[in-house]
Design an enzyme around this catalytic site. Structure first.
Site, PDB file in Angstrom:
ATOM      1  N   SER A  38       0.843  -1.196   0.000  1.00 37.07           N
ATOM      2  CA  SER A  38       0.000   0.000   0.000  1.00 37.07           C
ATOM      3  C   SER A  38       0.879   1.247   0.000  1.00 37.07           C
ATOM      4  O   SER A  38       1.734   1.396  -0.865  1.00 37.07           O
ATOM      5  CB  SER A  38      -0.970  -0.033   1.189  1.00 37.07           C
ATOM      6  OG  SER A  38      -1.987   0.942   1.055  1.00 37.07           O
ATOM      7  N   ASP A 182      -5.492  -3.594  -3.107  1.00 41.03           N
ATOM      8  CA  ASP A 182      -4.609  -3.333  -1.969  1.00 41.03           C
ATOM      9  C   ASP A 182      -4.051  -4.611  -1.336  1.00 41.03           C
ATOM     10  O   ASP A 182      -4.805  -5.501  -0.932  1.00 41.03           O
ATOM     11  CB  ASP A 182      -5.421  -2.559  -0.925  1.00 41.03           C
ATOM     12  CG  ASP A 182      -4.554  -1.930   0.147  1.00 41.03           C
ATOM     13  OD1 ASP A 182      -3.414  -2.379   0.353  1.00 41.03           O
ATOM     14  OD2 ASP A 182      -5.034  -0.978   0.798  1.00 41.03           O
TER      15      ASP A 182
END
Length: 313
Positions: A38, A182
């Protein structure tokens, strides 16, 4: 000895991480590899880009200078929410619902443009420091750790940062059969991969404290609600990731031999340093400015110094 810098996810809180990285490199830590998920993936890619540039130009890496460049990057280029993403209009969202082609509440074109403008694949591939970024294939739920030799590597970096619902699914190379999101859906801090790859020393920088606070928020605001839900999920997953790594050190023999039995069989003791904020980092993803970014990098630097100073005296 294999030293790995592990950078956890955290959205805009990644500015805290940038400040902590500065403290880590000033302490003399020089990683053999950087693993990120991320926001940590974006920070990792920027750092390794700097490493590759230094190595190309001077034949060696100035780690503190690379960390300073990362802090400058946050301050100069991530000064408002629109630096990363733009809200989609109500009409556009309604139309996507009718057509069943929802593509996120936010348009992340600014983030994509920033990535391509700031990072060179050539620098990444020339760096003597390895890079891994984690993203999740949402067709089968597995996490994939991509390196700069993967085709369409930048897509994996973008996917690693693609918060579900808020951001579009990233189709690797435009392939509809390769939808990624993600990496924090599976792991927030990529410690398991770092340990599996033979790390003997790990510095892990996380953007969330151990405990969430009980602050109120406007849960009628969809963006705020999604952000809060993700914070809760990220906090739980992060704690699990960190507890797992610490458990290995508690269970592993002090003589360096592997654990002989059980689910941790084969794991060895490692040098593990964890840097994370003591309290939740206050920042509104819908309304922040350069002062907020500077504040977070400063807090990260100070926290890094607090954790590392006892280790060096």
């Amino acid at each position: 000895m294999k030293k790995i810098l592990v950078l956890a996810g955290g959205s805009v809180k990644g500015a805290f991480q940038a400040g902590a990285i500065r403290a880590v490199f000033e302490s003399g830590f020089a990683p053999d590899a950087v693993y990120g998920i991320s926001a940590g993936a974006m920070n990792a890619a920027y750092l390794v880009n700097e490493f590759g540039r230094h190595y190309r130009d001077a034949g060696k890496i100035n780690f503190p200078a690379a960390a300073n460049a990362l802090c400058d990057f946050w301050r100069e280029h991530i000064s408002m929410p629109e630096s990363l993403a733009v809200r989609r209009g109500t009409y556009e969202l309604g139309l996507s619902a009718i057509r069943r082609n929802f593509d996120g509440l936010l348009d992340t074109s600014p983030l994509r443009d920033l990535l391509y403008a700031s990072i060179s694949l050539r620098n990444l591939q020339n760096s003597p420091v390895d890079l891994r970024v984690g993203a999740v294939d949402i067709t089968d739920g597995r996490i994939v750790y991509a390196d700069p030799n993967f085709p369409h590597f930048f897509d994996y970096v973008l996917a690693s940062s693609a918060i579900p619902i808020l951001m579009p699914v990233v189709k690797i190379g435009g392939n509809e059969k390769l939808p990624y999101l993600d990496g924090g859906l599976r792991e927030v801090a990529p410690l398991r991969r770092a340990i599996a790859d033979g790390a003997t020393e790990i510095v892990c920088i996380a953007c969330h404290p151990k405990d969430l606070d009980g602050q109120s928020f406007h849960y009628g605001n969809l963006l705020a609600l999604v952000d809060r839900v993700m914070d809760i999920a990220v906090n739980e997953t992060l704690n699990s990731d960190l507890d797992w790594a610490e458990l290995i050190n508690e269970m592993a023999p002090e003589d360096g031999s592997p654990i002989a039995f059980g689910p941790l069989k084969g794991k060895r003791r490692m040098k593990l340093t964890i840097i994370r904020p003591q309290n939740p980092l206050a920042i509104d993803i819908q309304e922040f400015d350069t002062d907020d970014i500077i504040r977070l990098t400063t807090v990260g630097y100070q926290r890094g110094r607090e954790v590392l100073t006892p280790l060096t005296v």
